[in-house]
Design a protein around this motif. Structure first.
Motif, PDB file in Angstrom:
ATOM      1  N   UNK A   6       9.863  68.450  -4.816  1.00 15.11           N
ATOM      2  CA  UNK A   6       9.446  67.280  -4.042  1.00 15.11           C
ATOM      3  C   UNK A   6      10.511  67.036  -2.980  1.00 15.11           C
ATOM      4  N   UNK A   7      10.072  67.000  -1.743  1.00 16.95           N
ATOM      5  CA  UNK A   7      10.993  66.808  -0.625  1.00 16.95           C
ATOM      6  C   UNK A   7      10.908  65.344  -0.206  1.00 16.95           C
ATOM      7  N   UNK A   8      12.030  64.702  -0.205  1.00 19.16           N
ATOM      8  CA  UNK A   8      12.065  63.301   0.191  1.00 19.16           C
ATOM      9  C   UNK A   8      12.160  63.190   1.711  1.00 19.16           C
ATOM     10  N   UNK A   9      11.885  62.003   2.220  1.00 24.44           N
ATOM     11  CA  UNK A   9      11.863  61.763   3.662  1.00 24.44           C
ATOM     12  C   UNK A   9      13.220  61.947   4.309  1.00 24.44           C
ATOM     13  N   UNK A  10      14.291  61.579   3.637  1.00 26.28           N
ATOM     14  CA  UNK A  10      15.601  61.679   4.261  1.00 26.28           C
ATOM     15  C   UNK A  10      16.030  63.137   4.430  1.00 26.28           C
ATOM     16  N   UNK A  11      15.532  64.074   3.565  1.00 24.32           N
ATOM     17  CA  UNK A  11      15.871  65.483   3.703  1.00 24.32           C
ATOM     18  C   UNK A  11      15.121  66.140   4.845  1.00 24.32           C
TER      19      UNK A  11
END
Length: 150
Positions: A6-11
């Motif tokens: 799961x890729x978060x928005x900040x990454x």
């Protein structure tokens, strides 16, 4: 195997694949550095295992079934060949070996009988008067010695 993260928005903003104009023009993170980081932890087996996902399941099943059929065929053939070799070897030991030994004994007996017959013929010829040359006054002609069987 494929790992899902799961890729978060900040990454996303620091990713080289971001859609910002700044991230497109920035050269701080290049594609080659991202690939080299991911490939450091992978082994050859991991890469080979990942290839399984490329092949469709029906094709994998077909390949697997053909390979197992071929392996079973080789296994059965080896078992049959081993059984044939076992039967031939035990038959040779149980039948052919005693037969060969008895034939060899028979050949020895025949050779001894022939030698005994030759000795008897030799002793008879020594006692016969034809072995000695005829006296000059006798008209008896000497016959040549012919070995038996001629």
């Amino acid at each position: 195997m494929v790992k899902v993260q799961i890729v978060e928005e900040k990454d996303v903003s620091s990713s080289p694949y971001a859609t910002d104009d700044e991230s497109r023009t920035s050269s701080s993170a290049s594609l080659s550095s991202v690939e080299s980081d991911a490939s450091v932890d992978e082994s050859f087996f991991d890469r080979l295992a990942a290839l399984v996902d490329i092949v469709p399941p029906t094709t994998r099943h077909t390949i697997s079934s053909r390979f197992s059929k071929a392996a079973n065929f080789v296994k059965r053939g080896g078992k049959i060949a081993g059984n044939v070799v076992w039967v031939v070897t035990t038959s040779a030991l149980l039948v052919a070996l005693p037969l060969a030994l008895s034939l060899e004994d028979e050949a020895k007996i025949v050779a001894q009988e022939q030698e005994l017959m030759q000795q008897q013929q030799g002793s008879q010829q020594m006692l016969s008067p034809s072995m000695y040359p005829p006296s000059p006054g006798s008209e008896q002609t000497q016959k040549g010695l012919v070995p038996p069987g001629f």
